[in-house]
Design an enzyme around this catalytic site. Structure first.
Site, PDB file in Angstrom:
ATOM      1  N   HIS A   1       9.211  46.705  81.643  1.00 56.15           N
ATOM      2  CA  HIS A   1       9.859  45.455  82.070  1.00 56.15           C
ATOM      3  C   HIS A   1      10.413  44.669  80.890  1.00 56.15           C
ATOM      4  O   HIS A   1      11.493  44.080  80.982  1.00 56.15           O
ATOM      5  CB  HIS A   1       8.874  44.595  82.857  1.00 56.15           C
ATOM      6  CG  HIS A   1       8.382  45.242  84.114  1.00 56.15           C
ATOM      7  ND1 HIS A   1       7.356  44.730  84.872  1.00 56.15           N
ATOM      8  CD2 HIS A   1       8.780  46.380  84.744  1.00 56.15           C
ATOM      9  CE1 HIS A   1       7.136  45.512  85.915  1.00 56.15           C
ATOM     10  NE2 HIS A   1       7.983  46.530  85.858  1.00 56.15           N
TER      11      HIS A   1
ATOM     12  N   HIS B   1      14.098  47.115  91.888  1.00 52.80           N
ATOM     13  CA  HIS B   1      13.069  47.162  90.848  1.00 52.80           C
ATOM     14  C   HIS B   1      12.981  48.562  90.234  1.00 52.80           C
ATOM     15  O   HIS B   1      12.751  48.692  89.020  1.00 52.80           O
ATOM     16  CB  HIS B   1      11.700  46.760  91.390  1.00 52.80           C
ATOM     17  CG  HIS B   1      10.656  46.751  90.312  1.00 52.80           C
ATOM     18  ND1 HIS B   1      10.516  45.708  89.422  1.00 52.80           N
ATOM     19  CD2 HIS B   1       9.750  47.690  89.933  1.00 52.80           C
ATOM     20  CE1 HIS B   1       9.562  45.986  88.556  1.00 52.80           C
ATOM     21  NE2 HIS B   1       9.076  47.196  88.846  1.00 52.80           N
TER      22      HIS B   1
ATOM     23  N   ASP C   1      13.194  49.456  86.318  1.00 56.35           N
ATOM     24  CA  ASP C   1      12.318  50.354  85.555  1.00 56.35           C
ATOM     25  C   ASP C   1      13.122  51.401  84.792  1.00 56.35           C
ATOM     26  O   ASP C   1      12.794  51.742  83.640  1.00 56.35           O
ATOM     27  CB  ASP C   1      11.343  51.067  86.497  1.00 56.35           C
ATOM     28  CG  ASP C   1      10.170  50.191  86.899  1.00 56.35           C
ATOM     29  OD1 ASP C   1       9.940  49.153  86.247  1.00 56.35           O
ATOM     30  OD2 ASP C   1       9.478  50.543  87.874  1.00 56.35           O
TER      31      ASP C   1
ATOM     32  N   HIS D   1       8.390  56.658  86.555  1.00 55.95           N
ATOM     33  CA  HIS D   1       8.313  56.635  85.092  1.00 55.95           C
ATOM     34  C   HIS D   1       8.313  58.037  84.484  1.00 55.95           C
ATOM     35  O   HIS D   1       8.962  58.277  83.460  1.00 55.95           O
ATOM     36  CB  HIS D   1       7.078  55.862  84.641  1.00 55.95           C
ATOM     37  CG  HIS D   1       7.114  54.415  85.005  1.00 55.95           C
ATOM     38  ND1 HIS D   1       8.095  53.564  84.550  1.00 55.95           N
ATOM     39  CD2 HIS D   1       6.306  53.670  85.803  1.00 55.95           C
ATOM     40  CE1 HIS D   1       7.887  52.350  85.043  1.00 55.95           C
ATOM     41  NE2 HIS D   1       6.810  52.393  85.800  1.00 55.95           N
TER      42      HIS D   1
ATOM     43  N   HIS E   1      38.257  99.137  64.761  1.00 61.52           N
ATOM     44  CA  HIS E   1      37.052  98.327  64.999  1.00 61.52           C
ATOM     45  C   HIS E   1      37.195  97.584  66.328  1.00 61.52           C
ATOM     46  O   HIS E   1      37.907  96.601  66.426  1.00 61.52           O
ATOM     47  CB  HIS E   1      36.858  97.330  63.852  1.00 61.52           C
ATOM     48  CG  HIS E   1      35.509  96.644  63.882  1.00 61.52           C
ATOM     49  ND1 HIS E   1      35.311  95.421  64.464  1.00 61.52           N
ATOM     50  CD2 HIS E   1      34.302  97.046  63.407  1.00 61.52           C
ATOM     51  CE1 HIS E   1      34.040  95.081  64.340  1.00 61.52           C
ATOM     52  NE2 HIS E   1      33.400  96.044  63.699  1.00 61.52           N
TER      53      HIS E   1
END
Length: 487
Positions: A89, A271, A275, A298, A378
């Site tokens: 926060h 909210h 976060d 989280h 080659h």
């Protein structure tokens, strides 16, 4: 404005910090301990840091995703033997205030929960104001999509290129009370007004489990939204009132405990967005990307932040290894000049021009075309320049530098003594222009030349090697007995 690139973008916007210190106090949600928190101005390019002033030595903890040690009930950082919990926060607040450098002193193990939002921190920061610093702000501008998924927790995240830092969040916990909610922040300037005051939330059944385990000691009905999914008996309400030291606790049917008024109908989703702002601050730079997240938490936020930081690191390394050469300027030596220095002749003359040379370094160029003689044998169906010929071309470039140190280069040959650390990083194909840059590792003494070389195509390394050679006169009988390889 500086040109944009694929990694760190230096914007014309300057870094900012606060004008003076400001302090506020509160209790930690989980520890219940009172903590004093002080925001302090910080120097340019120092970023966000926490300092535990209550511990011996006052250890500092960088707000860095690599320092995350726990995401169970918040984001916990640990460094230098010290921890600080529930950082999201306050970090969201400093990002939302568009700050770059700040020191956050705390005299306890946990950031105070305040009202469960970022607004108390915002108000404190607004009180002292911010000041512009001299250094330019550092941004990471995403250039390609980046995704993350946790199938167990059903977390999905996607970052796509965007000029601003934009977030879109969806939460769905299979709850009739919460339902499916969405929240969007179109740019960081919206954070203070539309996101900062959104409080943390918890379901009553989760709250009961936390209480039984003697957690959330600092929990209060004023610092969290408690969602109730079923009618609860009076005796349980009385118990909760006692736990939270309230005269009464009530809820009318399903809804919010104590009939808390929501700031927005989708406050829980907002909210979760808050976060994410705080957790993504742990990347360490401002972001230019649109991040879409389904059911974020989280753990997922931190995992995604680590992916972003890893991308920044890899792009920064790529930028550091990308070298720009001016191939349009007049060459120092043309191929005709090189023929007067080196004894090699087509098809074994493998460099076309020398662009630059000093006593310590040389830069040569090889234009690879389909007409090269070696492509006939080659991999003719898939032509790739042989690695040994890249080594030879590099050696010839170094040979020019070595032979220019003697007055009569036509009377000398250079012989390989050893080759170390040869690495091939990318194929060289027709149409490529290979730039060889070699630097002396030691001064040339007694005819011994020791160099480190890197070959580039489009500014990116394709091959490298460390070489040692010896200058020997052609008319010296020693040449006949040389056991080292001539190139």
């Amino acid at each position: 404005m500086p040109a944009k690139n694929n990694s760190i973008l230096m914007s014309i916007i300057k870094q900012r910090t606060i004008k003076e210190p400001v302090t506020l106090s509160g209790v930690g949600l989980h520890t219940g301990k009172k903590t004093n928190l002080t925001f302090k101005p910080a120097a340019e390019n120092s970023g966000f840091k926490f300092q535990r002033i209550d511990l011996p030595g006052k250890p500092v903890i960088d707000a860095d995703v690599d320092n995350v040690v726990d995401t169970a009930r918040g984001t916990t950082l640990e460094q230098n033997g010290a921890r600080v919990c529930t950082t999201e926060h306050v970090l969201a607040a400093v990002v939302g205030m568009e700050l770059d450098n700040i020191l956050i002193e705390v005299d306890g193990p946990e950031i105070p929960i305040m009202d469960g939002s970022s607004m108390p921190f915002i108000l404190a920061l607004q009180k002292v104001g911010s000041v512009e610093q001299k250094a330019e702000r550092i941004y990471f501008e995403l250039k390609e999509n980046l995704s993350y998924e946790d199938p167990v927790k059903k977390v999905e995240m996607l970052a796509v290129p965007q000029e601003n830092f934009r977030l879109t969040v969806m939460v769905d916990y299979n709850s009739e009370v919460l339902g499916t909610q969405h929240a969007t922040m179109y740019n960081i300037a919206e954070f203070v007004e539309h996101i900062a005051k959104c409080r943390t939330f918890v379901f009553l059944h989760e709250l009961e489990g936390l209480l039984q385990h003697n957690l959330i000691k600092g929990g209060d009905l004023d610092n969290a939204i408690v969602l109730v999914e079923r009618v609860i008996p009076v005796e349980k309400l009385d118990y909760l009132a006692k736990v939270f030291n309230k005269p009464n606790v009530q809820v009318k049917g399903k809804g919010v405990l104590n009939n808390t008024s929501l700031h927005y109908y989708n406050e829980p989703a907002r909210h979760k967005l808050l976060d994410m702002v705080g957790d993504l601050a742990l990347v360490g730079v401002h972001l230019k990307a649109h991040i879409l997240a389904a059911r974020p938490g989280h753990a997922g936020n931190v995992a995604f932040a680590k992916k972003i930081k890893e991308l920044i690191k890899s792009q920064k390394q790529e930028k550091q290894t990308t070298v720009t050469f001016d191939l349009e300027k007049e060459p120092l030596f043309t191929v005709h000049d090189i023929l007067n220095i080196l004894p090699h002749r087509p098809p074994m003359l493998l460099i076309d021009k020398i662009m630059e040379m000093s006593k310590e370094h040389i830069i040569g160029v090889k234009n690879v075309t389909m007409n090269e003689d070696f492509f006939r044998g080659h991999f003719p169906g898939n032509p790739v320049m042989p690695g040994v010929l890249l080594v030879e071309a590099m050696a010839q470039t170094g040979g020019v530098l070595a032979l220019k140190t003697v007055p009569d280069p036509r009377n000398y040959l250079t012989f390989f003594m050893k080759i170390d650390g040869v690495r091939f990083k990318q194929q060289v194909v027709p149409g490529d222009t290979v730039v060889f840059k070699l630097d002396l590792l030691t001064p040339i003494r007694r005819g011994i030349v020791h160099m480190k070389g890197i070959a580039y195509v489009n500014g990116k390394p394709v091959m490298e090697a460390e070489m040692m050679a010896k200058l020997v006169k052609i008319n010296n009988e020693e040449v006949k007995n040389e056991s080292i390889l001539v190139h």
